[in-house]
Design a protein around this motif. Structure first.
Motif, short mmCIF file in Angstrom:
data_model
loop_
_atom_site.label_atom_id
_atom_site.label_comp_id
_atom_site.label_asym_id
_atom_site.label_seq_id
_atom_site.Cartn_x
_atom_site.Cartn_y
_atom_site.Cartn_z
N GLY A 36 -1.90 12.91 -3.79
CA GLY A 36 -3.11 13.78 -3.40
C GLY A 36 -4.65 13.33 -2.92
N ARG A 37 -5.09 12.16 -3.47
CA ARG A 37 -6.55 10.98 -3.12
C ARG A 37 -6.30 11.30 -1.95
NH1 ARG A 37 -6.29 6.14 -7.16
NH2 ARG A 37 -4.86 7.99 -9.10
N ASN A 38 -5.04 10.90 -1.29
CA ASN A 38 -5.23 10.04 -0.11
C ASN A 38 -4.28 10.89 0.99
OD1 ASN A 38 -6.30 7.63 -0.53
ND2 ASN A 38 -3.71 6.68 -0.64
N ALA A 39 -4.61 12.24 0.76
CA ALA A 39 -3.94 13.82 1.44
C ALA A 39 -4.92 14.12 2.45
CB ALA A 39 -3.16 14.74 0.45
N TYR A 40 -5.60 13.05 3.65
CA TYR A 40 -6.45 13.40 4.97
C TYR A 40 -6.49 12.37 5.46
CZ TYR A 40 -9.54 10.37 2.27
OH TYR A 40 -10.02 8.64 2.09
N LEU A 41 -7.64 12.57 6.97
CA LEU A 41 -6.92 11.81 7.66
C LEU A 41 -7.46 10.80 7.76
CD1 LEU A 41 -5.45 14.21 10.87
CD2 LEU A 41 -4.01 12.36 9.32
N GLY A 42 -7.25 9.42 8.89
CA GLY A 42 -8.73 8.30 8.68
C GLY A 42 -8.78 8.39 10.00
N TYR A 43 -9.94 7.57 10.58
CA TYR A 43 -10.16 7.79 12.34
C TYR A 43 -10.14 5.73 12.94
CZ TYR A 43 -9.33 12.88 12.13
OH TYR A 43 -9.38 14.14 12.16
N GLY A 44 -9.60 5.39 11.80
CA GLY A 44 -10.09 4.23 11.81
C GLY A 44 -9.11 3.10 13.04
N VAL A 45 -8.24 4.27 13.77
CA VAL A 45 -7.22 3.45 14.96
C VAL A 45 -7.73 3.37 16.14
CG1 VAL A 45 -4.70 3.36 16.44
CG2 VAL A 45 -5.54 3.71 13.96
N GLN A 46 -8.56 5.54 16.12
CA GLN A 46 -9.40 5.70 16.74
C GLN A 46 -10.52 4.85 17.49
OE1 GLN A 46 -8.41 8.45 19.20
NE2 GLN A 46 -10.00 7.65 20.72
N GLN A 47 -11.13 4.43 16.20
CA GLN A 47 -12.22 3.70 16.12
C GLN A 47 -12.91 2.26 16.85
OE1 GLN A 47 -13.29 3.82 12.47
NE2 GLN A 47 -13.97 6.27 12.13
N ALA A 48 -11.59 0.90 16.14
CA ALA A 48 -11.74 0.12 16.80
C ALA A 48 -11.21 0.20 17.96
CB ALA A 48 -10.44 -0.81 15.47
N LEU A 49 -9.48 0.92 18.42
CA LEU A 49 -8.78 0.55 19.59
C LEU A 49 -9.26 1.72 20.81
CD1 LEU A 49 -5.42 -0.47 17.82
CD2 LEU A 49 -7.75 -1.93 18.03
N GLY A 50 -9.71 2.20 20.29
CA GLY A 50 -10.26 3.49 21.41
C GLY A 50 -8.83 4.63 21.74
N ARG A 51 -8.21 4.66 21.09
CA ARG A 51 -6.58 4.77 21.07
C ARG A 51 -6.34 6.45 19.51
NH1 ARG A 51 -2.46 3.58 18.84
NH2 ARG A 51 -2.51 1.23 18.38
N PRO A 52 -5.95 6.89 19.96
CA PRO A 52 -4.96 7.81 18.93
C PRO A 52 -3.83 6.83 18.43
CG PRO A 52 -4.81 9.28 20.76
CD PRO A 52 -5.52 7.56 21.26
N ALA A 53 -4.09 6.71 17.08
CA ALA A 53 -2.47 6.17 16.43
C ALA A 53 -1.48 6.67 16.12
CB ALA A 53 -3.38 6.95 14.35
N ARG A 54 -0.22 6.00 16.30
CA ARG A 54 0.90 6.06 16.84
C ARG A 54 1.11 7.18 16.25
NH1 ARG A 54 0.81 0.64 17.61
NH2 ARG A 54 1.47 0.31 19.91
N ASP A 55 2.24 7.90 15.48
CA ASP A 55 2.37 9.35 15.23
C ASP A 55 3.81 8.61 14.72
OD1 ASP A 55 2.35 12.03 14.95
OD2 ASP A 55 4.52 12.45 14.48
N PHE A 56 4.41 9.21 12.98
CA PHE A 56 5.78 8.90 12.41
C PHE A 56 6.87 9.17 13.14
CE2 PHE A 56 9.17 9.30 9.32
CZ PHE A 56 9.01 8.41 8.64
N ALA A 57 7.14 10.62 13.63
CA ALA A 57 8.24 10.39 14.82
C ALA A 57 8.19 9.94 16.03
CB ALA A 57 8.07 11.90 15.60
N ASP A 58 7.47 8.97 16.38
CA ASP A 58 7.77 8.40 17.05
C ASP A 58 8.44 7.34 16.88
OD1 ASP A 58 6.64 9.61 19.65
OD2 ASP A 58 4.39 9.24 19.03
N TYR A 59 7.99 6.27 16.00
CA TYR A 59 8.75 5.65 14.71
C TYR A 59 9.71 5.66 14.74
CZ TYR A 59 9.75 3.86 10.86
OH TYR A 59 10.62 2.82 9.53
N ALA A 60 9.70 6.83 13.87
CA ALA A 60 11.38 6.99 13.66
C ALA A 60 12.10 6.86 14.24
CB ALA A 60 11.27 8.32 12.75
N ARG A 61 12.25 7.47 15.68
CA ARG A 61 12.85 7.59 16.44
C ARG A 61 12.70 5.98 17.62
NH1 ARG A 61 10.35 12.16 18.38
NH2 ARG A 61 8.56 11.30 19.12
N ALA A 62 12.02 5.36 17.85
CA ALA A 62 12.88 4.25 18.30
C ALA A 62 13.34 2.79 16.54
CB ALA A 62 10.66 3.06 18.24
#
Length: 266
Positions: A232-258
C-alpha cells in the motif's frame, strides 16, 4: 557526452541506449556480454567500461534494495568520479527505503545527478519476468490487494535520456508512475481485454513464491521485495513523467494493446 548505459540490454537500459544513439550520443553498453565487459560482481571490469565516459545511466542488478547494493554502488561511483564521469542518472525503485542510501551515494558524489524512482514496469508482464505466467493464463504473486501505479519502461527511458543529455534535470528526483492505480487483478483484466483470453490473478504466500523463484534459479529475495513494495505504500500517483517531459504518462491499457499486437502473449 559519451555515455555508459549499465544494464544496457535490459528493459530500460536498451531503450535508453537506443534513444541516445538516435540523438547521436556516443553510447557504450554496460553488460557482461559487451566489449569491454561490465559485471557488477567483478569490480575489475568497471574501469574498462568507464574509460572515456562522461555520463552514466546507473541501473543496478538485481535491485538497490538487496543486501550489499549500497556498498557496491558506492565503490562504482567512486571509480566513476576518478575516471572523469560528470553526470549520473540513477534508476531507483519507488517505495524502497533501503535503496535511498544508494541514492544518497550518487547525490553526494560531486557529479551532476538525477534520480528516477520508478514503480512496477508495465513490461514486466511482456518481457521475461511475468511473461510466461501471462501466456499460461495465471499470474501468481505475493502482492495482495494493494493498487500500484504501473509505469511504462518507454516513459522511464525517455526521462532518463533527457536527464543524461540536458543539465536542466540536475538535482531532480522524479517520481515515475503511470496515470492511474491498478490492482494486479485489474492488470490481469486489462491484459485479458487486450488478448481476448482469460488471464487470472492468483495471490500466493511469500513462501510459495520464494520456492517458485528458487526453482527457476531467480533470487528468492524478490518475494520479500514484491510483498513489501505492494503493501500500500505506493498506492498514489507520481507526476515525474509530466514534470520531466511535459506530457502525461502512458496508460497501462495502451501498453497492453500494443504488447498483445506483437504476439508476445500468444
Amino acid at each position: 557526452m559519451s555515455t555508459l548505459v549499465l544494464g544496457g540490454t535490459g528493459k530500460t537500459g536498451r531503450r535508453v541506449a537506443g534513444l541516445l544513439a538516435a540523438q547521436g550520443v556516443p553510447v557504450r553498453i554496460g553488460s557482461r556480454g559487451a566489449t569491454p565487459r561490465f559485471d557488477w560482481e567483478d569490480s575489475g571490469t568497471w574501469s574498462g567500461a568507464l574509460d572515456g565516459m562522461a555520463a552514466v545511466y546507473l541501473s543496478y542488478q538485481p535491485d538497490l534494495a538487496f543486501p550489499g547494493a549500497t556498498a557496491t554502488v558506492r565503490a562504482f561511483v567512486e571509480q566513476a568520479v576518478k575516471h572523469g564521469v560528470s553526470r549520473i542518472v540513477l534508476l531507483a525503485g519507488r517505495g524502497e527505503p533501503a535503496a535511498e542510501a544508494a541514492e544518497d551515494v550518487v547525490k553526494e558524489s560531486g557529479v551532476e545527478w538525477t534520480v528516477v524512482r520508478a514503480s512496477f514496469f508495465d513490461q514486466n508482464f511482456s518481457e521475461d519476468l511475468f511473461q510466461p505466467a501471462v501466456v499460461a493464463g495465471e499470474i501468481a504473486l505475493p502482492v495482495g490487494e494493494a493498487a500500484e501505479p504501473f509505469v511504462d519502461a518507454d516513459d522511464i527511458a525517455e526521462v532518463a535520456a533527457a536527464a543524461l543529455t540536458d543539465g536542466r534535470h540536475h538535482g531532480r528526483t522524479y517520481d515515475l508512475t503511470g496515470p492511474r492505480l491498478l490492482t494486479f487483478a485489474e492488470v490481469a483484466a486489462e491484459i485479458s481485454a487486450a488478448t481476448g483470453r482469460e488471464i487470472r490473478f492468483i495471490p500466493v504466500s511469500k513462501a510459495d513464491y520464494a520456492a517458485a523463484l528458487r526453482a527457476e534459479g531467480l533470487p528468492e529475495d524478490l518475494a520479500e521485495l514484491f510483498a513489501a513494495v505492494t503493501d500500500g505504500r505506493n498506492a498514489y500517483l507520481g507526476y515525474g513523467v509530466q514534470q520531466a517531459l511535459g506530457r502525461p504518462a502512458r496508460d497501462f491499457a495502451d501498453y497492453a494493446r500494443a504488447a498483445a499486437a506483437t504476439g508476445v502473449w500468444s
